[in-house]
Design an enzyme around this catalytic site. Structure first.
Site, PDB file in Angstrom:
ATOM      1  N   ARG A  46      -4.815   8.827  -1.783  1.00 46.56           N
ATOM      2  CA  ARG A  46      -4.125   8.367  -2.996  1.00 46.56           C
ATOM      3  C   ARG A  46      -2.599   8.364  -2.921  1.00 46.56           C
ATOM      4  O   ARG A  46      -1.942   8.207  -3.953  1.00 46.56           O
ATOM      5  CB  ARG A  46      -4.544   9.214  -4.203  1.00 46.56           C
ATOM      6  CG  ARG A  46      -6.041   9.374  -4.400  1.00 46.56           C
ATOM      7  CD  ARG A  46      -6.742   8.061  -4.637  1.00 46.56           C
ATOM      8  NE  ARG A  46      -8.140   8.251  -5.080  1.00 46.56           N
ATOM      9  CZ  ARG A  46      -9.035   7.278  -5.127  1.00 46.56           C
ATOM     10  NH1 ARG A  46      -8.708   6.059  -4.740  1.00 46.56           N
ATOM     11  NH2 ARG A  46     -10.255   7.527  -5.547  1.00 46.56           N
ATOM     12  N   HIS A  64     -15.549  -3.149   3.457  1.00 43.95           N
ATOM     13  CA  HIS A  64     -16.144  -2.882   2.148  1.00 43.95           C
ATOM     14  C   HIS A  64     -16.884  -4.149   1.731  1.00 43.95           C
ATOM     15  O   HIS A  64     -16.261  -5.182   1.464  1.00 43.95           O
ATOM     16  CB  HIS A  64     -15.032  -2.544   1.148  1.00 43.95           C
ATOM     17  CG  HIS A  64     -15.488  -2.340  -0.262  1.00 43.95           C
ATOM     18  ND1 HIS A  64     -15.476  -1.104  -0.873  1.00 43.95           N
ATOM     19  CD2 HIS A  64     -15.940  -3.208  -1.197  1.00 43.95           C
ATOM     20  CE1 HIS A  64     -15.904  -1.225  -2.122  1.00 43.95           C
ATOM     21  NE2 HIS A  64     -16.197  -2.502  -2.345  1.00 43.95           N
ATOM     22  N   ASN A  75     -19.331   3.490  -5.916  1.00 45.59           N
ATOM     23  CA  ASN A  75     -19.436   2.090  -5.499  1.00 45.59           C
ATOM     24  C   ASN A  75     -19.452   2.022  -3.977  1.00 45.59           C
ATOM     25  O   ASN A  75     -18.460   2.383  -3.351  1.00 45.59           O
ATOM     26  CB  ASN A  75     -18.264   1.286  -6.044  1.00 45.59           C
ATOM     27  CG  ASN A  75     -18.437  -0.199  -5.845  1.00 45.59           C
ATOM     28  OD1 ASN A  75     -19.535  -0.677  -5.603  1.00 45.59           O
ATOM     29  ND2 ASN A  75     -17.347  -0.939  -5.935  1.00 45.59           N
ATOM     30  N   ASP A 120     -16.398   8.575   2.191  1.00 48.40           N
ATOM     31  CA  ASP A 120     -15.765   7.801   1.117  1.00 48.40           C
ATOM     32  C   ASP A 120     -15.230   8.757   0.048  1.00 48.40           C
ATOM     33  O   ASP A 120     -15.409   8.543  -1.159  1.00 48.40           O
ATOM     34  CB  ASP A 120     -16.737   6.788   0.507  1.00 48.40           C
ATOM     35  CG  ASP A 120     -16.033   5.764  -0.389  1.00 48.40           C
ATOM     36  OD1 ASP A 120     -14.793   5.735  -0.395  1.00 48.40           O
ATOM     37  OD2 ASP A 120     -16.729   5.013  -1.093  1.00 48.40           O
ATOM     38  N   HIS A 148     -10.690  11.693  -8.202  1.00 52.64           N
ATOM     39  CA  HIS A 148     -10.145  11.152  -9.447  1.00 52.64           C
ATOM     40  C   HIS A 148      -9.753  12.306 -10.357  1.00 52.64           C
ATOM     41  O   HIS A 148     -10.292  13.423 -10.249  1.00 52.64           O
ATOM     42  CB  HIS A 148     -11.167  10.276 -10.161  1.00 52.64           C
ATOM     43  CG  HIS A 148     -11.429   8.967  -9.479  1.00 52.64           C
ATOM     44  ND1 HIS A 148     -10.496   7.963  -9.422  1.00 52.64           N
ATOM     45  CD2 HIS A 148     -12.531   8.506  -8.817  1.00 52.64           C
ATOM     46  CE1 HIS A 148     -11.000   6.932  -8.759  1.00 52.64           C
ATOM     47  NE2 HIS A 148     -12.228   7.231  -8.383  1.00 52.64           N
TER      48      HIS A 148
END
Length: 431
Positions: free
Chosen positions: A66, A181, A281, A308, A312
């Protein structure tokens, strides 16, 4: 100062080793492997590994740290600490940051920051298109010269097939794998979980298997045409597993694939009503998909396990399945989950776990880590596979707490992580 690891069960997939031995690490490499090794210097650190598994550090091809721009979710420093706690010594960070990593200067920003703040190897992937907008190619050659290990548009697919083919052509010329992806955004629509009876029960919009399978098939064809090294990320469907099996049977070797622990353990049946910790996802699929992915790993036509890791903030995950962000964290839970639910159940051997989590990911990147051999990098972890413990998200080093595995009882606790021969993580109260 060197480190002598004494009397551990050494597991190495590259040499088919499973034997109690000693390791001597110094100057960042494995210096000696054998029985009853003697310390080379009085100042060396000695670790008693009796009863522990000694294996290469994990190479995770797929994480999100991030940084830049979303440091409230994770930073290079916190992500690296989480990796070390989970036994991961090399990561590939995805480029869907703010701004997107699509030019050499942004690659160097991450590299410089990682050199200052991280004790593991942080490798930054470059985006395939500018801003991940799918309109024009990024500076692929410049990023290759800056040292990116791979290209990826992770978070989305390059929907323009012609542009995707152009990117693959340049990637092949630069000898960069494409970490893919696979998601047809038009087919996905506003879906938030697998399109099945559970979505209908929860009255939520679904994401069908075709969302993944259509792009996987397209990009496999493009890779075969261009000669690019294609790596399919976070595979979740039986269709993708079938394609990988067909490629293996045809002798096509420039396409590889990974699966995440959650897609190997959970199904959509496990989703309680409106719990966004189960929103990822691609989504959790059906039992038949899980079985196909497990079979692919066992038989070898699916080559790798990656996390993955998608941290968050609590605010981003507080909403409903419809509104919350996609993704879960995984760096601190991947090894125990795979050991407990695939090795102890007989799906994989311990050697295959090391192959899928250490050796093969290193091979995909062209690295010489992921193995315990003399002269190779001294990236080594010590693991307790005997004593169960419970996953506690409140003890995570990651900023992210978004996991469906909180409270699960597992085996496979990492007690020591060494990177370049230095102890960068040691479990509390263990000496």
């Amino acid at each position: 100062m060197g480190v002598l690891i004494r009397g551990g069960r050494v597991i190495d997939a590259a040499t088919n080793t499973d034997k109690v031995m000693d390791l001597y690490l110094d100057d960042g490499v494995i210096q000696e492997i054998g029985e009853n090794l003697q310390k080379a210097d009085a100042g060396d650190r000695v670790i008693d590994a009796d009863g522990l598994v000694v294996m290469p550090g994990i190479v995770d091809l797929h994480v999100h740290f991030r940084d830049p721009g979303q440091e409230y979710k994770e930073t290079i420093e916190t992500g690296s600490r989480a990796a070390a706690r989970g036994g991961v010594t090399t990561v590939v960070t995805m480029p869907n940051t703010t701004p997107v990593i699509d030019e050499p200067d942004r690659v160097r920003y991450v590299q410089n920051k990682a050199a200052q703040l991280s004790q593991i190897h942080v490798l930054q992937a470059g985006a395939m298109t500018r801003g991940e907008q799918g309109k024009e190619l990024s500076d692929i050659k410049g990023m290759a010269d800056a040292g990116v290990p791979a290209l990826s548009e992770d978070g989305k697919s390059v929907m323009d097939a012609k542009l995707c083919k152009e990117a693959m052509t340049i990637a092949a010329r630069c000898d960069l794998p494409v970490l893919d992806h696979c998601e047809d955004i038009d087919l996905r629509g506003n879906g938030c979980m697998n399109d099945d009876e559970n979505a209908r029960r929860l009255r939520l919009p679904g994401i069908s298997n075709a969302v993944e399978d259509v792009i996987a098939a397209r990009d496999i064809i493009l890779a075969c045409e261009t000669g690019a090294r294609l790596h399919l990320c976070h595979c979740s469907t039986k269709g993708t597993a079938f394609m990988m099996k067909a490629l293996s049977e045809a002798g096509i070797t420039n396409v590889t694939a990974e699966v995440c622990p959650h897609h190997l353990i959970l199904t959509s049946d496990d989703i309680p009503s409106d719990d966004s910790n189960y929103k990822m996802n691609p989504p959790l699929r059906k039992k038949e998909d899980v079985e196909a992915l497990r079979e692919g790993l066992k038989e070898g036509y699916i080559q790798a396990i990656s996390t993955d890791h998608a941290p968050h903030s609590q605010e981003d995950k507080n909403g409903s399945m419809r509104s919350a962000a996609f993704g879960i964290v995984g760096l601190e839970t991947s090894l125990p989950l795979i050991y407990t639910h695939l090795v102890e159940t007989g799906v994989l051997t311990l050697g295959q776990l090391v192959e899928k989590m250490c050796l093969n990911p290193a091979k995909i990147l062209g690295l010489d880590c992921g193995t315990i051999q003399k002269g190779h990098p001294a990236d080594v972890i010590l693991v307790d596979i005997e004593h169960p413990y419970k996953i506690d998200k409140n003890k995570f080093a990651s900023k992210g707490r978004n996991t469906p595995f909180d409270g699960w009882e597992v085996k496979g606790r990492v007690l020591y992580t060494l990177c370049d021969g230095k102890i960068i993580y040691q479990e509390e109260d263990h000496d």
